[in-house]
Write a protein that holds these residues in place. Sequence first.
Motif, PDB file in Angstrom:
ATOM      1  N   ALA A  10       0.832  -1.209   0.000  1.00 31.65           N
ATOM      2  CA  ALA A  10       0.000   0.000   0.000  1.00 31.65           C
ATOM      3  C   ALA A  10       0.865   1.257   0.000  1.00 31.65           C
ATOM      4  O   ALA A  10       0.552   2.241  -0.681  1.00 31.65           O
ATOM      5  CB  ALA A  10      -0.931  -0.009   1.213  1.00 31.65           C
ATOM      6  N   VAL A  11       1.956   1.228   0.747  1.00 36.69           N
ATOM      7  CA  VAL A  11       2.865   2.369   0.791  1.00 36.69           C
ATOM      8  C   VAL A  11       3.504   2.588  -0.581  1.00 36.69           C
ATOM      9  O   VAL A  11       3.610   3.724  -1.053  1.00 36.69           O
ATOM     10  CB  VAL A  11       3.942   2.157   1.888  1.00 36.69           C
ATOM     11  CG1 VAL A  11       5.062   3.179   1.757  1.00 36.69           C
ATOM     12  CG2 VAL A  11       3.305   2.235   3.273  1.00 36.69           C
ATOM     13  N   LEU A  12       3.905   1.507  -1.239  1.00 35.46           N
ATOM     14  CA  LEU A  12       4.510   1.643  -2.565  1.00 35.46           C
ATOM     15  C   LEU A  12       3.508   2.148  -3.599  1.00 35.46           C
ATOM     16  O   LEU A  12       3.875   2.913  -4.499  1.00 35.46           O
ATOM     17  CB  LEU A  12       5.125   0.318  -3.015  1.00 35.46           C
ATOM     18  CG  LEU A  12       6.455  -0.028  -2.347  1.00 35.46           C
ATOM     19  CD1 LEU A  12       6.867  -1.459  -2.654  1.00 35.46           C
ATOM     20  CD2 LEU A  12       7.547   0.948  -2.773  1.00 35.46           C
ATOM     21  N   GLU A  13       2.258   1.754  -3.481  1.00 32.60           N
ATOM     22  CA  GLU A  13       1.223   2.301  -4.383  1.00 32.60           C
ATOM     23  C   GLU A  13       1.120   3.806  -4.209  1.00 32.60           C
ATOM     24  O   GLU A  13       1.079   4.554  -5.198  1.00 32.60           O
ATOM     25  CB  GLU A  13      -0.125   1.640  -4.100  1.00 32.60           C
ATOM     26  CG  GLU A  13      -0.246   0.236  -4.624  1.00 32.60           C
ATOM     27  CD  GLU A  13      -1.583  -0.418  -4.290  1.00 32.60           C
ATOM     28  OE1 GLU A  13      -2.563   0.312  -4.034  1.00 32.60           O
ATOM     29  OE2 GLU A  13      -1.634  -1.655  -4.297  1.00 32.60           O
ATOM     30  N   GLU A  14       1.071   4.264  -2.969  1.00 37.14           N
ATOM     31  CA  GLU A  14       0.984   5.703  -2.694  1.00 37.14           C
ATOM     32  C   GLU A  14       2.259   6.407  -3.157  1.00 37.14           C
ATOM     33  O   GLU A  14       2.197   7.482  -3.752  1.00 37.14           O
ATOM     34  CB  GLU A  14       0.749   5.954  -1.207  1.00 37.14           C
ATOM     35  CG  GLU A  14       0.594   7.409  -0.847  1.00 37.14           C
ATOM     36  CD  GLU A  14      -0.621   8.064  -1.478  1.00 37.14           C
ATOM     37  OE1 GLU A  14      -0.567   9.292  -1.745  1.00 37.14           O
ATOM     38  OE2 GLU A  14      -1.643   7.386  -1.717  1.00 37.14           O
ATOM     39  N   ALA A  15       3.407   5.802  -2.899  1.00 41.02           N
ATOM     40  CA  ALA A  15       4.682   6.395  -3.300  1.00 41.02           C
ATOM     41  C   ALA A  15       4.774   6.530  -4.813  1.00 41.02           C
ATOM     42  O   ALA A  15       5.271   7.532  -5.327  1.00 41.02           O
ATOM     43  CB  ALA A  15       5.835   5.549  -2.766  1.00 41.02           C
ATOM     44  N   THR A  16       4.270   5.551  -5.536  1.00 46.33           N
ATOM     45  CA  THR A  16       4.292   5.597  -6.996  1.00 46.33           C
ATOM     46  C   THR A  16       3.408   6.723  -7.514  1.00 46.33           C
ATOM     47  O   THR A  16       3.775   7.444  -8.449  1.00 46.33           O
ATOM     48  CB  THR A  16       3.858   4.231  -7.579  1.00 46.33           C
ATOM     49  OG1 THR A  16       4.743   3.233  -7.077  1.00 46.33           O
ATOM     50  CG2 THR A  16       3.910   4.233  -9.094  1.00 46.33           C
TER      51      THR A  16
END
Length: 194
Positions: A10-16
């Motif tokens: 979820a963090v990587l989705e937001e970071a992307t």
Amino acid sequence: MSKGELTKQAVLEEATTIAARLGLEGLTIGSLATATNMSKSGLFGHFRSKEALQLQVLAFARENFTDLVIRPALAAPRGEPRLRVMFDRWLELGRSFAAGCLFVSAATEFDDRDGLVRDQLVHDHQDMLDSVAQMVRAGISEGHFRADADAEQFAHDLNSMMLGFYHSHRLMRDPRAEARTRRAFDTLLDNARP
């Protein structure tokens, strides 16, 4: 998937999403902490540095591109049908980017910098070009394209076409961007046919 892996996903989705909008340099552990309501120390435990975060975001985006564009193309019959699926999926993905294409923005951002992030971007772009060229070579062996068709030139031209699409669609907001890009792709295919 464990709770920690789900959180990181979820963090990587937001970071992307942040990186596509603000650039990879605009993505920081602090800005990501604010966007995800997580602590900086918790995020630092996952990523250790801004560069590590940037590299993991690129890996996440690459995997998404592979899942949404490359794998569906590879499921299609070899040659021209495979190229058409890849092109359609790539175009569809380009239309759906709410914040823009991370690879396009990052390429501009890092084109004149040295380091691991630029090296990874070059590798990712080269992999994409190689994948397209391999699909063209398969098309040659299937008889869809001329024996002397230049697979690397085709890949270069298609990549240039997609960059033009992003420019016309996102920056210029040209309502004809997709139609023009489809016409250019058809011309590219016609020029490679026997």
